[in-house]
Motif scaffolding. Structure first.
Motif, PDB file in Angstrom:
ATOM      1  N   GLN A 131       6.899  -1.388   7.010  1.00 37.01           N
ATOM      2  CA  GLN A 131       5.843  -0.905   5.977  1.00 37.01           C
ATOM      3  C   GLN A 131       6.450   0.221   5.273  1.00 37.01           C
ATOM      4  N   GLU A 132       7.082   1.144   5.991  1.00 39.59           N
ATOM      5  CA  GLU A 132       7.859   2.382   5.138  1.00 39.59           C
ATOM      6  C   GLU A 132       8.937   1.865   4.524  1.00 39.59           C
ATOM      7  N   ARG A 133       9.641   0.827   4.922  1.00 43.43           N
ATOM      8  CA  ARG A 133      10.551  -0.008   3.932  1.00 43.43           C
ATOM      9  C   ARG A 133      10.200  -0.532   2.417  1.00 43.43           C
ATOM     10  N   LYS A 134       9.043  -1.458   2.931  1.00 42.40           N
ATOM     11  CA  LYS A 134       8.316  -1.877   1.800  1.00 42.40           C
ATOM     12  C   LYS A 134       7.839  -0.970   0.877  1.00 42.40           C
ATOM     13  N   LEU A 135       7.409   0.126   1.155  1.00 41.80           N
ATOM     14  CA  LEU A 135       6.704   1.226   0.359  1.00 41.80           C
ATOM     15  C   LEU A 135       7.923   1.867  -0.335  1.00 41.80           C
ATOM     16  N   GLU A 136       8.793   2.015   0.261  1.00 39.00           N
ATOM     17  CA  GLU A 136      10.406   2.767  -0.539  1.00 39.00           C
ATOM     18  C   GLU A 136      10.815   1.610  -1.376  1.00 39.00           C
ATOM     19  N   LEU A 141       5.606   4.828  -3.947  1.00 41.05           N
ATOM     20  CA  LEU A 141       5.278   6.046  -3.066  1.00 41.05           C
ATOM     21  C   LEU A 141       4.833   7.124  -3.935  1.00 41.05           C
ATOM     22  N   LYS A 142       5.259   7.401  -5.111  1.00 41.59           N
ATOM     23  CA  LYS A 142       5.017   8.331  -6.101  1.00 41.59           C
ATOM     24  C   LYS A 142       3.395   8.549  -6.310  1.00 41.59           C
ATOM     25  N   TYR A 143       2.782   7.538  -6.254  1.00 43.82           N
ATOM     26  CA  TYR A 143       1.524   7.660  -6.556  1.00 43.82           C
ATOM     27  C   TYR A 143       0.442   8.029  -5.557  1.00 43.82           C
ATOM     28  N   PHE A 144       1.012   8.004  -4.096  1.00 47.77           N
ATOM     29  CA  PHE A 144       0.178   8.271  -3.106  1.00 47.77           C
ATOM     30  C   PHE A 144       0.222   9.351  -2.375  1.00 47.77           C
ATOM     31  N   HIS A 145      -1.015  10.043  -2.033  1.00 48.19           N
ATOM     32  CA  HIS A 145      -0.998  11.364  -1.477  1.00 48.19           C
ATOM     33  C   HIS A 145      -0.779  11.386   0.014  1.00 48.19           C
ATOM     34  N   HIS A 146      -0.843  10.324   0.570  1.00 48.27           N
ATOM     35  CA  HIS A 146      -0.702  10.120   2.166  1.00 48.27           C
ATOM     36  C   HIS A 146      -0.777   8.564   2.441  1.00 48.27           C
ATOM     37  N   ILE A 147       0.173   8.165   3.633  1.00 43.93           N
ATOM     38  CA  ILE A 147       0.306   6.800   4.044  1.00 43.93           C
ATOM     39  C   ILE A 147       0.188   6.619   5.504  1.00 43.93           C
ATOM     40  N   GLU A 148      -0.940   5.849   5.755  1.00 44.93           N
ATOM     41  CA  GLU A 148      -1.628   5.546   6.902  1.00 44.93           C
ATOM     42  C   GLU A 148      -1.138   4.254   7.608  1.00 44.93           C
ATOM     43  N   VAL A 149      -0.292   4.172   8.628  1.00 47.93           N
ATOM     44  CA  VAL A 149       0.246   2.810   9.328  1.00 47.93           C
ATOM     45  C   VAL A 149      -0.770   2.704  10.418  1.00 47.93           C
ATOM     46  N   MET A 150      -1.700   1.893  10.489  1.00 53.47           N
ATOM     47  CA  MET A 150      -2.781   1.921  11.484  1.00 53.47           C
ATOM     48  C   MET A 150      -2.194   0.695  12.550  1.00 53.47           C
ATOM     49  N   SER A 151      -2.757   0.896  13.776  1.00 53.68           N
ATOM     50  CA  SER A 151      -2.314  -0.091  14.862  1.00 53.68           C
ATOM     51  C   SER A 151      -3.462  -1.182  14.676  1.00 53.68           C
ATOM     52  N   ASP A 152      -4.293  -0.621  14.262  1.00 56.78           N
ATOM     53  CA  ASP A 152      -5.678  -1.474  13.968  1.00 56.78           C
ATOM     54  C   ASP A 152      -6.534  -1.317  12.742  1.00 56.78           C
TER      55      ASP A 152
END
Length: 230
Positions: A131-136, A141-152
């Motif tokens: 998910q980090e790779r895809k966002l990059e 990324l410049k639009y988002f204040h925070h990224i939360e990758v959740m397990s569920d």
């Protein structure tokens, strides 16, 4: 729309960019590899069953999917699968991980319109590295204040996110393509949600008509309709 909203959370896969389509293509390729052992229908069923069994171990994402394909291939072939076929399955997974990021129509324009008016975040599930790779690669990324990758994405997971963001549930709006993961849990904890369906949905994310009833959420045909209703 609720005028208390301070934070808008976006799901990533099939909300910001194309994802599920690649899994469907991979399933077709996998069924071809195993066609000497079973019918496509049976292979699809067994793979889905194996994915659900393995969610507990691997979580969501491509890597867990590949491990489930290998396990499924071993079982369906009665452990006679050739190493070359396992290599081909690994190759399917690598191809999925190397897919270009195809943004859904209107995404960037909507993020530009909302930036500065709301705190924008990504709340997605899946493999952290992927998910980090895809966002990059997405250049979003410049639009988002925070990224939360959740397990569920169950009620308790969103409650944890709300606590982390230090807001009330009524101040959060979630945007996503899955009723099961992106909409219904939010409504149940007092947040807002908007459903933007994608043309294909993983069976695990489908909900019954009964589950949809009496729930207060909006459905939009396209993300482009979002700014006008906020």
């Amino acid at each position: 729309m609720n005028n208390k909203i301070k934070v808008i959370a976006f799901d990533a896969d099939d909300t910001l960019w194309v994802n599920e389509t690649y899994f469907r293509d991979a399933e077709v390729a996998f069924a071809k590899l195993l066609s000497k052992y079973e019918t496509k229908n049976k292979i699809d069923q067994e793979l889905f069953k194996k994915e659900i069994e393995n969610l507990h171990f691997y979580g969501y994402g491509i890597k867990g999917f590949v491990l489930s394909m290998i396990e499924c291939a071993l079982e369906l072939s009665n452990y006679n699968i050739k190493p070359k076929t396992i290599e081909a399955i690994l190759e399917i997974g690598k191809e999925m991980l190397e897919k270009p990021i195809e943004l859904l129509e209107g995404i960037e324009e909507v993020l530009q319109a909302l930036q500065g008016k709301y705190k924008l975040i990504v709340a997605t599930k899946g493999d952290l590295l992927d998910q980090e790779r895809k966002l990059e690669k997405s250049n979003l990324l410049k639009y988002f204040h925070h990224i939360e990758v959740m397990s569920d994405k169950k009620e308790k997971d969103y409650q944890k996110l709300i606590k982390h963001l230090d807001i009330n549930p009524s101040e959060l709006l979630m945007i996503g393509n899955s009723l099961k993961s992106d909409v219904l849990p939010l409504i149940k904890i007092g947040a807002s949600a908007i459903h933007i369906p994608f043309h294909t949905t993983w069976m695990h994310e489908e909900v019954t008509e009964q589950e949809k009833q009496n729930e207060d959420y909006k459905t939009l045909a396209s993300i482009k309709e979002l700014p006008a209703i906020l």
